[in-house]
Design an enzyme around this catalytic site. Sequence first.
Site, PDB file in Angstrom:
ATOM      1  N   GLY A  77       1.329  -1.202   0.535  1.00  0.00           N
ATOM      2  CA  GLY A  77       0.166  -0.069  -0.103  1.00  0.00           C
ATOM      3  C   GLY A  77       0.560   1.364  -0.281  1.00  0.00           C
ATOM      4  CB  ALA A 134       4.629   7.700 -10.022  1.00  0.00           C
ATOM      5  CG  HIS A 172       3.618   1.014  -5.577  1.00  0.00           C
ATOM      6  ND1 HIS A 172       3.553   1.324  -4.703  1.00  0.00           N
ATOM      7  CD2 HIS A 172       3.554  -0.432  -5.009  1.00  0.00           C
ATOM      8  CE1 HIS A 172       4.742   1.417  -3.556  1.00  0.00           C
ATOM      9  NE2 HIS A 172       4.455   0.123  -3.736  1.00  0.00           N
ATOM     10  CB  SER A 185       5.870   3.260   0.556  1.00  0.00           C
ATOM     11  OG  SER A 185       5.065   2.100  -0.921  1.00  0.00           O
ATOM     12  NE  ARG A 186      10.818   1.089   4.143  1.00  0.00           N
ATOM     13  CZ  ARG A 186      10.703   0.783   5.532  1.00  0.00           C
ATOM     14  NH1 ARG A 186      10.063   1.814   6.354  1.00  0.00           N
ATOM     15  NH2 ARG A 186       9.952  -0.591   5.206  1.00  0.00           N
TER      16      ARG A 186
END
Length: 280
Positions: A30, A34, A36, A185-186
């Site tokens: 999750g 972009a 992903h 995501s981090r």
Amino acid sequence: MKLVETVTGLHNALDACGQGKKVGLVPTMGALHAGHASLVRRCVADNDVTVVSVFVNPTQFNDKNDLKNYPRTLDADCKLLEEVGADIVFAPSVEEIYPQADTRIFDFAPLDTVMEGVHRPGHFNGVAQVVSRLFDIVKPDRAYFGEKDFQQLAIIRRLVSDYGYHIEIVPCPIVREADGLAMSSRNTLLTAEGRQHAPAIHRIMQDSVAFASAHTVDETRRFVEDGLAADGYLRAEYYEIVDGRTLQPIADWQETDYAVGCVAVFCGDIRLIDNIKYKG
């Protein structure tokens, strides 16, 4: 697009797509971006049905605070996935993925004994647990993984080989911000100051590719380590130049035709990884 939260719901959704369809899987935790989206677009182009899993897997975190703080943005994730053409979003609970505690121990030596394997003990065992569970549940024809997680990609290929999965693993290139920072995501957890310093990671590694043409492996490694240290805000956990297939450190450029530099850096409190190709 259909959102399902149970294994039964997923199987019903797949059955509704009809028999004989090629199924692609994009496993994610999750907080999609972009990078992903590029994996999902590739999956949509290659397959009849695209399944995206959204599951923050507790067994691959060796830091409980990291697990607690990992961003969770399912509503925004679903919006993005619908826009890029995903058919099914599988967003299960921990109990759905692990109805019983997963006590399996995987051995991918020597791939998992270096770099992330040293600094995040148990991480790849947790990755293997969740990926194998997703493979068993979804039974995809293809699965898509980003090259940013270079070591993970090598280990998943080994998982497929060792455990007899008839699944094509499709690597997808790193997607970067305009300033070179690898999308992650981090990145959403970076402070404003951290976000200013983070692009230096890729810039220094990129500079090292030209440097490497006239210098040894050891000199090139020190070039990157010194560049990161000189930034002042960044703290390298490791920088290794490895054979891209075995992931073992090399001492001479002639040892391999596929040399890759892999780094883990603390940008403030946020740990970022990246890699760059020297040969191959």
